[in-house]
Each structure stands twice: as structure tokens, then as C-alpha cells.
Write a protein that holds these residues in place. Structure first.
Motif, PDB file in Angstrom:
ATOM      1  N   VAL A  45       0.836  -1.202   0.000  1.00  0.00           N
ATOM      2  CA  VAL A  45       0.000   0.000   0.000  1.00  0.00           C
ATOM      3  C   VAL A  45       0.870   1.251   0.000  1.00  0.00           C
ATOM      4  CG1 VAL A  45      -1.679   1.328   1.351  1.00  0.00           C
ATOM      5  CG2 VAL A  45      -1.982  -1.135   1.060  1.00  0.00           C
ATOM      6  N   VAL A  46       1.938   1.247   0.799  1.00  0.00           N
ATOM      7  CA  VAL A  46       2.849   2.390   0.816  1.00  0.00           C
ATOM      8  C   VAL A  46       3.509   2.566  -0.548  1.00  0.00           C
ATOM      9  CG1 VAL A  46       4.999   3.289   1.811  1.00  0.00           C
ATOM     10  CG2 VAL A  46       3.244   2.305   3.299  1.00  0.00           C
ATOM     11  N   ASP A  47       3.927   1.466  -1.164  1.00  0.00           N
ATOM     12  CA  ASP A  47       4.515   1.545  -2.512  1.00  0.00           C
ATOM     13  C   ASP A  47       3.519   2.140  -3.507  1.00  0.00           C
ATOM     14  OD1 ASP A  47       6.934   0.490  -1.696  1.00  0.00           O
ATOM     15  OD2 ASP A  47       6.456  -1.559  -2.331  1.00  0.00           O
ATOM     16  N   GLU A  48       2.248   1.752  -3.374  1.00  0.00           N
ATOM     17  CA  GLU A  48       1.229   2.278  -4.270  1.00  0.00           C
ATOM     18  C   GLU A  48       1.064   3.785  -4.065  1.00  0.00           C
ATOM     19  OE1 GLU A  48      -3.366   1.292  -5.655  1.00  0.00           O
ATOM     20  OE2 GLU A  48      -2.533   0.361  -3.851  1.00  0.00           O
ATOM     21  N   ALA A  49       1.059   4.221  -2.818  1.00  0.00           N
ATOM     22  CA  ALA A  49       0.962   5.656  -2.544  1.00  0.00           C
ATOM     23  C   ALA A  49       2.156   6.407  -3.125  1.00  0.00           C
ATOM     24  CB  ALA A  49       0.855   5.891  -1.039  1.00  0.00           C
ATOM     25  N   ARG A  50       3.339   5.809  -2.962  1.00  0.00           N
ATOM     26  CA  ARG A  50       4.551   6.454  -3.491  1.00  0.00           C
ATOM     27  C   ARG A  50       4.497   6.560  -5.012  1.00  0.00           C
ATOM     28  NH1 ARG A  50       8.978   6.316   0.092  1.00  0.00           N
ATOM     29  NH2 ARG A  50      10.082   7.486  -1.530  1.00  0.00           N
ATOM     30  N   SER A  51       3.918   5.562  -5.663  1.00  0.00           N
ATOM     31  CA  SER A  51       3.822   5.601  -7.126  1.00  0.00           C
ATOM     32  C   SER A  51       2.918   6.723  -7.606  1.00  0.00           C
ATOM     33  CB  SER A  51       3.313   4.255  -7.660  1.00  0.00           C
ATOM     34  OG  SER A  51       1.927   4.088  -7.392  1.00  0.00           O
ATOM     35  N   LEU A  52       2.028   7.191  -6.724  1.00  0.00           N
ATOM     36  CA  LEU A  52       1.133   8.296  -7.051  1.00  0.00           C
ATOM     37  C   LEU A  52       1.718   9.643  -6.639  1.00  0.00           C
ATOM     38  CD1 LEU A  52      -2.220   6.661  -5.879  1.00  0.00           C
ATOM     39  CD2 LEU A  52      -1.413   6.913  -8.229  1.00  0.00           C
ATOM     40  N   GLY A  53       2.924   9.624  -6.080  1.00  0.00           N
ATOM     41  CA  GLY A  53       3.571  10.861  -5.673  1.00  0.00           C
ATOM     42  C   GLY A  53       3.330  11.245  -4.227  1.00  0.00           C
ATOM     43  N   PHE A  54       2.833  10.317  -3.398  1.00  0.00           N
ATOM     44  CA  PHE A  54       2.524  10.594  -2.005  1.00  0.00           C
ATOM     45  C   PHE A  54       3.434   9.783  -1.082  1.00  0.00           C
ATOM     46  CE2 PHE A  54      -1.829  10.713  -4.068  1.00  0.00           C
ATOM     47  CZ  PHE A  54      -1.794  12.090  -4.283  1.00  0.00           C
ATOM     48  N   ARG A  55       3.958  10.417  -0.072  1.00  0.00           N
ATOM     49  CA  ARG A  55       4.687   9.718   0.993  1.00  0.00           C
ATOM     50  C   ARG A  55       3.829   9.759   2.253  1.00  0.00           C
ATOM     51  NH1 ARG A  55      10.079   8.642   2.686  1.00  0.00           N
ATOM     52  NH2 ARG A  55      10.944   9.677   0.848  1.00  0.00           N
ATOM     53  N   PRO A  56       3.240   8.623   2.668  1.00  0.00           N
ATOM     54  CA  PRO A  56       2.436   8.636   3.896  1.00  0.00           C
ATOM     55  C   PRO A  56       3.300   8.876   5.135  1.00  0.00           C
ATOM     56  CG  PRO A  56       1.934   6.724   2.529  1.00  0.00           C
ATOM     57  CD  PRO A  56       3.195   7.322   1.986  1.00  0.00           C
ATOM     58  N   VAL A  57       2.898   9.835   5.945  1.00  0.00           N
ATOM     59  CA  VAL A  57       3.513  10.119   7.235  1.00  0.00           C
ATOM     60  C   VAL A  57       2.524   9.678   8.304  1.00  0.00           C
ATOM     61  CG1 VAL A  57       4.366  11.934   8.770  1.00  0.00           C
ATOM     62  CG2 VAL A  57       4.835  12.051   6.308  1.00  0.00           C
ATOM     63  N   ALA A  58       2.977   8.912   9.281  1.00  0.00           N
ATOM     64  CA  ALA A  58       2.016   8.285  10.193  1.00  0.00           C
ATOM     65  C   ALA A  58       2.568   8.168  11.603  1.00  0.00           C
ATOM     66  CB  ALA A  58       1.630   6.891   9.677  1.00  0.00           C
ATOM     67  N   ALA A  59       1.641   8.093  12.534  1.00  0.00           N
ATOM     68  CA  ALA A  59       1.932   7.750  13.924  1.00  0.00           C
ATOM     69  C   ALA A  59       0.786   6.893  14.432  1.00  0.00           C
ATOM     70  CB  ALA A  59       2.083   8.995  14.793  1.00  0.00           C
ATOM     71  N   VAL A  60       1.106   5.906  15.262  1.00  0.00           N
ATOM     72  CA  VAL A  60       0.095   5.028  15.851  1.00  0.00           C
ATOM     73  C   VAL A  60       0.000   5.353  17.337  1.00  0.00           C
ATOM     74  CG1 VAL A  60      -0.682   2.663  16.173  1.00  0.00           C
ATOM     75  CG2 VAL A  60       0.717   3.249  14.185  1.00  0.00           C
ATOM     76  N   GLU A  61      -1.195   5.685  17.764  1.00  0.00           N
ATOM     77  CA  GLU A  61      -1.441   6.106  19.154  1.00  0.00           C
ATOM     78  C   GLU A  61      -2.238   5.000  19.837  1.00  0.00           C
ATOM     79  OE1 GLU A  61      -2.506  10.462  19.725  1.00  0.00           O
ATOM     80  OE2 GLU A  61      -4.356   9.483  20.350  1.00  0.00           O
ATOM     81  N   LEU A  62      -1.657   4.377  20.845  1.00  0.00           N
ATOM     82  CA  LEU A  62      -2.258   3.196  21.466  1.00  0.00           C
ATOM     83  C   LEU A  62      -2.583   3.438  22.935  1.00  0.00           C
ATOM     84  CD1 LEU A  62       0.205   0.615  19.935  1.00  0.00           C
ATOM     85  CD2 LEU A  62      -2.245   0.630  19.505  1.00  0.00           C
ATOM     86  N   GLU A  63      -3.803   3.133  23.306  1.00  0.00           N
ATOM     87  CA  GLU A  63      -4.198   3.152  24.711  1.00  0.00           C
ATOM     88  C   GLU A  63      -4.047   1.738  25.281  1.00  0.00           C
ATOM     89  OE1 GLU A  63      -7.630   6.566  23.994  1.00  0.00           O
ATOM     90  OE2 GLU A  63      -8.124   4.431  23.878  1.00  0.00           O
ATOM     91  N   PHE A  64      -3.759   1.646  26.573  1.00  0.00           N
ATOM     92  CA  PHE A  64      -3.626   0.330  27.195  1.00  0.00           C
ATOM     93  C   PHE A  64      -4.022   0.412  28.658  1.00  0.00           C
ATOM     94  CE2 PHE A  64       0.437   2.422  27.942  1.00  0.00           C
ATOM     95  CZ  PHE A  64       0.793   2.048  29.240  1.00  0.00           C
TER      96      PHE A  64
END
Length: 457
Positions: free
Chosen positions: A129-148
Motif C-alpha cells: 500500500v505504501v509503494d502504491e501511494a509512493r507511485s502516485l507521488g505521495f509519501r504517507p507520514v504516520a503515527a500510531v497512538e495506542l491506549e492500554f
């Protein structure tokens, strides 16, 4: 170049030179249910693993959450339970300071004999999925926020879920959000978590005491590599659980361990940048720029069919109730936590969206892949979202998301979106495992337990 970065042996050589005391290495991959499975290697085996990989049987990725084979995946007898070569993931070789013996760990990812990524490995789904986004000219920037939640260790060993007593003897039993005293009461544990995160290179930042007794959240800083953000989430869960055990607690990322208290969510913060690092969602438009609106629309359109990814277990569906910070229907708003898609406040150049559907029990690779894929779906089709909600979303958005596990699995099984974006084989394996778990769940519990589940879900 694929997003699935494989480590070079130089990384292992540098680690050994800098850590002469480490005697063993935990190496593992993450299966469809989000469970880590792997081996412990001795120091003398590390360089070989980095040069040539380490084999694991293909059935490792066919197991249900309890570790039972799911033969219907076709990953067991049909393939003679043959080995798949697993390669170390770049940048994940770090110390495990909660272990008594000097120990380090690193992530693995699985490959087929022809060198392609194993279709059954969830990490490769995110990489695609990230490769597909990159092929469209997008670099996904992300953070995962987890409660516990922290759970009393002795009670957990007896099968009971009880809030823990702090070292000072006080046991919180009431609802208290953002209570600073909780942070003081559990400071020994929390300081040890931060210290371990620094050793492990995990970007742990803001700490809060969440809504319920023993519930916490420590924010992980965003990464400009979405795959690394999901790797962080995997390593973070292990770290929190390991440190908790050393302090006599059990840390759980179960979606809803208590009937009366809030559930634990996994919130995915995502933006899209260009190759120069410019935030393509940036802007001061009241309802977001066109790219952001298209991404939101894609998330709204694909949310219902993706619920089996965001809520992977029977317990997951207990979170979804009115006024619970868990959504009941697709919607979005500016800086509003009563809807599943929140466009965050702050300066225009930092604008990003927060997807708030998933439980903390969701597989970080598959959940983040589904979020980014949903965004791409909306962008490619130039979809327009619903009107942004103002005020209480629970009173305005009709409940329409699947509320029960079997319904979510049926919706996912018929989803063309999941097959196209995550991969048809991966989607089939994941759903086959979860459908088997669902059947086993209802077959193995009593009528009373079924009533209890249906009433609380």
C-alpha cells in the motif's frame, strides 16, 4: 524501491561491536492476529541471520489468536508446512532492557522462495500500500497512538481483571481522566517505560492517564515512513508488556477489558507529503483542501467493509457504544472526537487526519494499510466527503457500522476494496482465520456466555 526495507549485515556487525554483553536475540514476525511468533538466537547466530535470513514454517502465519492451526488457509498440509525464509527488518535491532539476561530483539518479515514477499505476511500488505501511494507521488507520514490498561498481575493469573494497586498501596477504582496523581502513583513503571523506549529508539512522547482506572496512553511521534510507524507500534506493545511484567503488572491492549469502563483504541494519525517533505494536506481552508477532502471521503466510503480489520476479535465490538469515543457510523469533523475521522487542530502546515475507529487489539500493519488504502481510494476517485459534523456526532450520525463480529466478517468477505488494496490472498487468509476464530468462539462458550457477549457487544 519497495517500502519493505531489509537489513544489511553491517547493522548487526555494528550492534555486536557496541553491545558486547548481549547473549541472545529474540527475532519474530507478526501474524494476522497481531501476535509475534519467532525464535531466540544465540549471539553466534546473529550474523548468519542477517546474511541469509532465518527459516520459519509457513504455518506460523496460519495460526489463530490462540495458536491453533487454521487448515483452511492452505498454509499447512497443502505445502507440507515448508519453511519460508524470514529476513531482518532494517532499523529494528535494539536491546530489550526488561529482560533479565542481556537480550536484544529484531523484527522479521517473510519471503517466498522466489524472493517475493509472502502473501500471508501482514507487513508486506502495508508495504504494498505504501509503494502504491509512493507511485502516485505521495509519501504517507504516520503515527500510531495506542491506549492500554495496567491490570493487577496476581488477579490476571487467576483469570480476573482488576485495576492494579500502585506501589504506594492506592488502587484507583473510579473514572478519572487526565489525573496527574495517577502519573505520580505509577511513576516507577512509567519512568521505566520511557527509559526502555529510549534504549529501543522508540519516539515515546506525551503521557496521559486515560479515562479509566489503570488506563494510560503514551504518544509515539510520527514517522515519515509509515511502515516504520507500524513497526514502532509492534515494538511498543512488546516493550510496555515487558516492563509491566517486571513491575508485577499485566499490560493489556485488549479493546474492552471492562464492561463499565472505556475501551482502548488505536488512533492512526496520517498525512501525505510530497518527496520534498511538504505536507500536501496543509492549508487554512475551513473544510480542508481538495486532497484532504478526497482522502476523508475514501475513509468514509470504505469504513464499514473494513471493520473486520479495525475490530478483529469478539471483544473488539464491546467498544462501540454511544458517547464512548468509539464511532457508530462514518463521519468527520474538525477537531472533534465524537466522530471517527478527526482533522486535527493546530497550525495549517501540520494539518493531518486521525482515524479513530480501530481498537488497540487491531494488527497495526493491516489497520494502517487499510487507512492509507482508503485514503488512496478516495483520492483516485476524487470523492467528496459528507458535511463535517459540528457538535455531538453521536446525536447526528446514524449507526451504520457493523456492530457484531459475524456481520463485520461478512461485509469484509464481500469487499472488493480489501482484496484490491491489501491483496486477495492476504485478505482471504486473514478472513479465513477470523471466521474460524468466530466459529470456535460461539461453539466453545455456553448459552449464557453467548447471551453475555451479544448483550455487551
Amino acid at each position: 524501491m519497495s517500502a519493505a526495507k531489509i537489513a544489511d549485515v553491517a547493522e548487526a556487525e555494528a550492534f555486536l561491536a557496541a553491545n558486547s554483553d548481549v547473549v541472545q536475540f529474540e527475532c519474530f514476525l507478526t501474524d494476522c492476529s497481531g501476535v509475534q511468533r519467532g525464535k531466540i538466537l544465540r549471539r553466534s547466530e546473529l550474523l548468519g541471520a542477517y546474511r541469509a535470513g532465518r527459516p520459519l514454517p509457513c504455518s506460523v502465519l496460519s495460526l489463530d489468536i490462540k495458536g491453533a492451526d487454521v487448515e483452511e488457509t492452505g498454509l499447512l498440509w497443502e505445502q507440507g508446512d515448508a519453511d519460508r525464509m524470514c529476513r531482518p527488518v532494517a532499523g529494528t535491532l535494539v536491546r530489550s532492557p526488561w529482560r533479565q539476561a542481556p537480550t536484544a530483539q529484531f523484527l522479521l518479515t517473510s519471503f517466498e522462495g522466489d524472493g517475493t514477499g509472502s502473501a500471508s505476511d501482514p507487513r508486506h500488505a502495508l508495504a504494498r500500500v505504501v509503494d502504491e501511494a509512493r507511485s502516485l507521488g505521495f509519501r504517507p507520514v504516520a503515527a500510531v497512538e495506542l491506549e492500554f490498561y495496567l491490570i493487577d498481575g496476581r488477579a490476571a493469573a487467576e483469570g480476573r481483571v482488576v485495576p492494579p494497586a500502585a506501589p504506594n498501596g492506592f488502587r484507583q477504582t473510579d473514572l478519572q481522566a487526565y489525573l496527574v496523581q495517577d502519573l505520580s502513583d505509577f511513576s516507577e513503571f512509567l519512568e521505566a517505560v520511557y527509559a526502555a523506549a529510549e534504549v529501543a529508539g522508540l519516539p515515546a512522547r506525551t503521557l496521559i492517564s486515560e479515562y479509566s482506572p489503570g488506563q494510560f496512553e503514551i504518544v509515539l511521534e510520527h514517522r515519515d515512513d509509515a511502515l516504520r510507524a507500524a513497526d514502532d507500534a509492534i515494538l511498543w506493545k512488546r516493550l510496555v508488556k515487558g516492563v509491566a511484567e517486571r513491575h508485577g503488572f499485566v499490560a493489556t491492549f485488549m479493546a474492552k477489558p471492562y464492561e463499565a469502563f472505556a475501551g482502548s483504541g488505536a488512533h492512526f494519525h496520517v498525512s501525505l507529503c510530497d518527496e520534498a517533505g511538504n505536507n500536501l494536506f496543509a492549508g487554512s481552508e475551513p473544510e480542508g483542501n481538495a486532497l484532504l477532502r478526497h482522502a476523508i471521503a475514501g475513509l468514509e466510503a470504505t469504513m464499514a467493509e473494513s471493520m473486520a480489520i479495525f475490530a478483529p476479535n469478539a471483544n473488539s465490538f464491546r467498544r462501540f457504544k454511544p458517547n464512548s469515543y468509539a464511532p457508530l457510523g462514518p463521519a468527520w469533523a474538525m477537531d472533534n472526537r465524537s466522530v471517527p475521522i478527526r482533522v486535527t487542530g493546530g497550525p495549517p502546515q501540520a494539518r493531518h487526519l486521525e482515524q479513530r475507529v480501530a481498537g488497540a487489539d487491531a494488527n497495526p500493519y493491516l489497520a494502517l494499510a487499510t487507512v492509507i488504502a482508503g485514503m488512496i481510494e478516495g483520492i483516485e476517485a476524487k470523492r467528496e466527503p459528507s458535511k463535517p459534523v459540528t457538535g455531538n456526532g453521536y446525536s447526528q450520525v446514524p449507526p451504520s457500522l457493523p456492530r457484531f463480529w459475524p456481520e463485520a466478517l461478512r461485509r469484509a468477505r464481500s469487499s472488493d476494496f480489501l482484496k484490491r488494496r491489501l491483496g486477495e490472498r492476504l485478505t482471504d487468509i486473514y478472513l479465513t482465520i477470523k471466521e474460524t476464530e468466530c466459529d470456535r468462539f460461539f461453539a466453545e462458550v455456553s448459552d449464557r456466555d453467548i447471551h453475555w457477549y451479544l448483550r455487551l457487544a
